[in-house]
Design a protein around this motif. Sequence first.
Motif, PDB file in Angstrom:
ATOM      1  N   THR A  61      -0.129   5.380  15.312  1.00  0.00           N
ATOM      2  CA  THR A  61      -1.440   6.029  15.523  1.00  0.00           C
ATOM      3  C   THR A  61      -1.625   7.186  14.554  1.00  0.00           C
ATOM      4  O   THR A  61      -2.701   7.352  13.990  1.00  0.00           O
ATOM      5  CB  THR A  61      -1.599   6.546  16.973  1.00  0.00           C
ATOM      6  N   GLY A  62      -0.570   7.966  14.346  1.00  0.00           N
ATOM      7  CA  GLY A  62      -0.669   9.107  13.436  1.00  0.00           C
ATOM      8  C   GLY A  62      -1.005   8.684  12.015  1.00  0.00           C
ATOM      9  O   GLY A  62      -1.884   9.252  11.374  1.00  0.00           O
ATOM     10  N   SER A  63      -0.318   7.632  11.530  1.00  0.00           N
ATOM     11  CA  SER A  63      -0.561   7.218  10.149  1.00  0.00           C
ATOM     12  C   SER A  63      -1.936   6.575  10.009  1.00  0.00           C
ATOM     13  O   SER A  63      -2.616   6.757   9.000  1.00  0.00           O
ATOM     14  CB  SER A  63       0.537   6.270   9.662  1.00  0.00           C
ATOM     15  N   MET A  64      -2.371   5.847  11.050  1.00  0.00           N
ATOM     16  CA  MET A  64      -3.707   5.243  10.993  1.00  0.00           C
ATOM     17  C   MET A  64      -4.788   6.324  10.952  1.00  0.00           C
ATOM     18  O   MET A  64      -5.769   6.219  10.221  1.00  0.00           O
ATOM     19  CB  MET A  64      -3.943   4.313  12.198  1.00  0.00           C
ATOM     20  N   GLU A  65      -4.575   7.377  11.743  1.00  0.00           N
ATOM     21  CA  GLU A  65      -5.526   8.496  11.722  1.00  0.00           C
ATOM     22  C   GLU A  65      -5.603   9.110  10.322  1.00  0.00           C
ATOM     23  O   GLU A  65      -6.683   9.399   9.818  1.00  0.00           O
ATOM     24  CB  GLU A  65      -5.109   9.576  12.723  1.00  0.00           C
ATOM     25  N   ILE A 123       1.034   6.547   2.440  1.00  0.00           N
ATOM     26  CA  ILE A 123       0.957   7.396   3.635  1.00  0.00           C
ATOM     27  C   ILE A 123       1.610   6.734   4.845  1.00  0.00           C
ATOM     28  O   ILE A 123       2.402   7.354   5.552  1.00  0.00           O
ATOM     29  CB  ILE A 123      -0.514   7.757   3.928  1.00  0.00           C
ATOM     30  N   VAL A 124       1.309   5.470   5.069  1.00  0.00           N
ATOM     31  CA  VAL A 124       1.869   4.786   6.242  1.00  0.00           C
ATOM     32  C   VAL A 124       3.394   4.721   6.141  1.00  0.00           C
ATOM     33  O   VAL A 124       4.107   5.040   7.095  1.00  0.00           O
ATOM     34  CB  VAL A 124       1.258   3.378   6.411  1.00  0.00           C
ATOM     35  N   ILE A 184       8.689   6.932   8.224  1.00  0.00           N
ATOM     36  CA  ILE A 184      10.030   7.459   7.971  1.00  0.00           C
ATOM     37  C   ILE A 184      10.166   8.861   8.575  1.00  0.00           C
ATOM     38  O   ILE A 184      11.120   9.147   9.304  1.00  0.00           O
ATOM     39  CB  ILE A 184      10.327   7.499   6.449  1.00  0.00           C
ATOM     40  N   ILE A 185       9.168   9.700   8.307  1.00  0.00           N
ATOM     41  CA  ILE A 185       9.257  11.082   8.772  1.00  0.00           C
ATOM     42  C   ILE A 185       9.232  11.177  10.298  1.00  0.00           C
ATOM     43  O   ILE A 185       9.968  11.959  10.897  1.00  0.00           O
ATOM     44  CB  ILE A 185       8.114  11.924   8.169  1.00  0.00           C
ATOM     45  N   THR A 186       8.398  10.348  10.933  1.00  0.00           N
ATOM     46  CA  THR A 186       8.325  10.387  12.394  1.00  0.00           C
ATOM     47  C   THR A 186       9.684  10.054  13.004  1.00  0.00           C
ATOM     48  O   THR A 186      10.111  10.679  13.970  1.00  0.00           O
ATOM     49  CB  THR A 186       7.248   9.412  12.907  1.00  0.00           C
TER      50      THR A 186
END
Lengths: 161, 152
Positions: free
Chosen positions: A13-17, B38-39, B44-46
């Motif tokens: 969800t974070g990356s999609m945002e 970005i994805v 990775i960071i999460t």
Amino acid sequence: MLDFLSIFKEAFTGSMESVFTIAKIVIPLMIVMEVLKDLNVLDKLSDFLKPISKILGISKESTFPLIIGLFLGLAYGAGVIIKSVKDGDLRKRDLYLLIIFLVACHSVIEDTLIFVAIGANGWLLLGFRIIIAVVLTSLVARHIDKILIKSNNEIKKEVKE
Amino acid sequence: MENQSVKTKTKSNGITIKTLKNGIKSGLNTTWTLAKIIVTVYFIITFVKYTPLLDWIAIKCAPLMKIFGLPGEAAIALVLGNVINLYAAIGAIASLSLTAKQSTIIAVMLSFSHSLFMESAVAKKTGISVVLVLLIRFSLAIISGILLNLIL
């Protein structure tokens, strides 16, 4: 044990945002850029910003990605740079100088406000960051041609060997 | 030079539907380029965030904080800011009680050097070496931290 699924969900969800935020800015930005180009305004805008490019030692075509990165953020500046490189509007020299400036100094409004919120001196922070980025970029601009020629020669040597 | 300006003039026919099409196309292309980076980095960071790795780095860096005039706990804010992003760092800074001088020092350091994984990946896409980017950002952060601690 860490809950793998919930971490995965958070990342998803974070990356999609983030991607959505990028799209919301990049697509209109690219449309505006095409419009400015077709109206020949981009050239005039670059002429208007010429004093900045002179101080930094970059070409006037580089000022547009510079301004975008400086105010909107590194990713947006890089987006414009990637497109300009593809279109053949940017030389290697300008690419290096732009990135050197932008990695040191970008999204100045957002970044400064975040730190003002925790009690930092915003003017000092902003002024320091911009001055250092300008000094660094203009210093590198004076010597970059020599460095690039040197590294090109080294590449040629490697190819020969 | 002259040749180039002639070329741009003949190319431009004012705004047409093609202008809009080109804009949307390059907007989508650029978004796609950035989205892939970005994805990947975000995932990775999460995951790294939930390992003890960041705490471990912060503990190792704590003694270094003295040269910037910062308390040892500030290391965690610097590590979070550099690995994750500025918002993560702000969360950590809020839990420390820093003086105005210390806040400004850590702010300047973090503003030169932050979100290193994400931003280096983006910068690399333009064709610049990541090592160069990291070198510039670390040096600027460290030198300005030491300098501001001395002059403020």
